[in-house]
Design an enzyme around this catalytic site. Sequence first.
Site, mmCIF file in Angstrom:
data_model
loop_
_atom_site.group_PDB
_atom_site.id
_atom_site.type_symbol
_atom_site.label_atom_id
_atom_site.label_comp_id
_atom_site.label_asym_id
_atom_site.label_seq_id
_atom_site.Cartn_x
_atom_site.Cartn_y
_atom_site.Cartn_z
ATOM 1 N N ASP A 72 -12.659 2.885 -1.225
ATOM 2 C CA ASP A 72 -11.871 3.177 -0.029
ATOM 3 C C ASP A 72 -12.535 4.354 0.675
ATOM 4 O O ASP A 72 -12.760 5.394 0.055
ATOM 5 C CB ASP A 72 -10.438 3.524 -0.443
ATOM 6 C CG ASP A 72 -9.477 3.501 0.726
ATOM 7 O OD1 ASP A 72 -9.713 2.721 1.658
ATOM 8 O OD2 ASP A 72 -8.510 4.275 0.712
ATOM 9 N N HIS A 73 -12.884 4.156 1.886
ATOM 10 C CA HIS A 73 -13.538 5.193 2.702
ATOM 11 C C HIS A 73 -14.872 5.622 2.070
ATOM 12 O O HIS A 73 -15.190 5.285 0.942
ATOM 13 C CB HIS A 73 -12.665 6.433 2.906
ATOM 14 C CG HIS A 73 -11.312 6.108 3.462
ATOM 15 N ND1 HIS A 73 -10.370 7.056 3.712
ATOM 16 C CD2 HIS A 73 -10.756 4.934 3.827
ATOM 17 C CE1 HIS A 73 -9.278 6.477 4.186
ATOM 18 N NE2 HIS A 73 -9.494 5.199 4.257
ATOM 19 N N HIS B 240 0.854 -1.204 0.000
ATOM 20 C CA HIS B 240 0.000 0.000 0.000
ATOM 21 C C HIS B 240 0.884 1.247 0.000
ATOM 22 O O HIS B 240 1.856 1.314 0.749
ATOM 23 C CB HIS B 240 -0.886 -0.006 1.254
ATOM 24 C CG HIS B 240 -1.968 1.012 1.233
ATOM 25 N ND1 HIS B 240 -1.743 2.338 1.502
ATOM 26 C CD2 HIS B 240 -3.291 0.913 0.959
ATOM 27 C CE1 HIS B 240 -2.884 3.005 1.397
ATOM 28 N NE2 HIS B 240 -3.839 2.160 1.072
ATOM 29 N N TYR C 74 -15.003 4.422 7.458
ATOM 30 C CA TYR C 74 -15.592 3.140 7.080
ATOM 31 C C TYR C 74 -17.066 3.014 7.464
ATOM 32 O O TYR C 74 -17.519 1.984 7.942
ATOM 33 C CB TYR C 74 -14.744 1.987 7.627
ATOM 34 C CG TYR C 74 -13.458 1.869 6.843
ATOM 35 C CD1 TYR C 74 -13.408 1.120 5.676
ATOM 36 C CD2 TYR C 74 -12.308 2.569 7.222
ATOM 37 C CE1 TYR C 74 -12.241 1.043 4.930
ATOM 38 C CE2 TYR C 74 -11.137 2.501 6.479
ATOM 39 C CZ TYR C 74 -11.111 1.728 5.332
ATOM 40 O OH TYR C 74 -9.971 1.653 4.576
ATOM 41 N N CYS D 79 -3.793 2.478 -4.697
ATOM 42 C CA CYS D 79 -4.751 3.284 -3.922
ATOM 43 C C CYS D 79 -4.786 4.700 -4.483
ATOM 44 O O CYS D 79 -3.834 5.479 -4.296
ATOM 45 C CB CYS D 79 -4.358 3.287 -2.443
ATOM 46 S SG CYS D 79 -5.411 4.356 -1.445
#
Length: 419
Positions: A355-356, A237, A374, A275
């Site tokens: 993501d998020h 990541h 989240y 990401c």
Amino acid sequence: MNNLMTEAMRWFGPADTVSLGEIRQTGATHIFTALHEVPAGEAWPAAAIAERQALVAAAGLTWSVVESVPVSEAIKTRTGDFGRQIENFCTTLTRLGAAGIEVVVYNFMPVIDWVRTDLQFRLADGSEGLRYDPVKFAAFERFALQRTGAERDYTAEQWRAAEACWASLDEAARAAFIHQTLDLFPGVRLGLTLADFRAMLARYATIDAGRLQEHLRLFLAAVVPAAEAAGVRLALHPDDPPFSVLGLPRIVSTEDDLRRVLAMVESPANGLCYCTGSLGVRADNDLAGIVRRWGSRIHAVHLRSVEREPGGGFFEANHLEGSVDMPAVVLALLKEQASRRQTGRVDWQLCLRPDHGHRLLDDFRRPPPACPGYSIAGRMRGLAELRGLQRGVSRSMIGFAEPRPIESLPEGVTRKGGT
Ligand code: DNO
């Protein structure tokens, strides 16, 4: 098998305030999760992996990506019993591979994983998202942590503004800010005090970027063969945010960094977690280009956007808004997947997760998410938008205007040239 990337959600395990049943209703079919209860540096027990896998399967979902197997501070600094801990990491990979879980996300960020200064940043539509404000972080460094030399990492203007920022916070707000910075983010949820934190930072006094790169290379040299043997692909990541914080070296922020890491061990098992929310904070990261150039080494996909703000900060935007060109990213990923299949890798399948997400709608009435960002409704919005985007992009790659065979013509209409 279709041309689409599989769609997943992250789940933090049985303690998550979002259930697997709820995740299933978002339309996700796959799960990114980890055995968060096993301390960094220890091997994951095979029975615990099997039990978690069965729990996910019982909800009609598949655990396909591990996020994350944490890399301990001992390994990153090569101190203490790091050798045994690397062996444990290899054992975990072997057990995951034996269980059929093939992708393992990890990171090599020193001390702290990701950093934000605002967890309830109010957006124009009334939803809340996460934000990083360098002035507020400078205030933390200057007045709470009191890190020597921190002023060198900020502009004179930011350093000055930090004073006014700190003065504007009352005692409770300062305490909450210190707590969230030290204790709320993954990797540092250890009940740390400022003194502990300073001690953790001090371990990096003699570790600069070059030395940390060497530690990563040695780590990869040891774990990639184990991953290969286990049939596991590692997915590193990137740094979030992709620049140095707290005076610590960060070595996975730019495309040059990615190139260097991938060359450390030339193996498909040495790969990336792509990401867009992390890499996208830097305007000089060409997100679609990274997919075109390094796609064969991308094994896990996090899709998120950020809005870069003047002054070096950013906030997390809706998934299809902000500074990230998400349609270009999705097109690049789908092309990469298609081209890999054409060259014989028919099993090639990327797995994405939103993501998020923002806190919105029912998220405000639910218990707080297991981790900032989240929430369920916000992530469902993200996933739904990404699903629509990838279906639209994929269909336009194949072509919408497929000729349909005309079986019969309406009464009275004759074919041109017919009798
Ligand atoms: C944040 C996440 C990161 C990520 C780790 C991977 O939301 O993307 O915490 O899981 O850095 O090791």
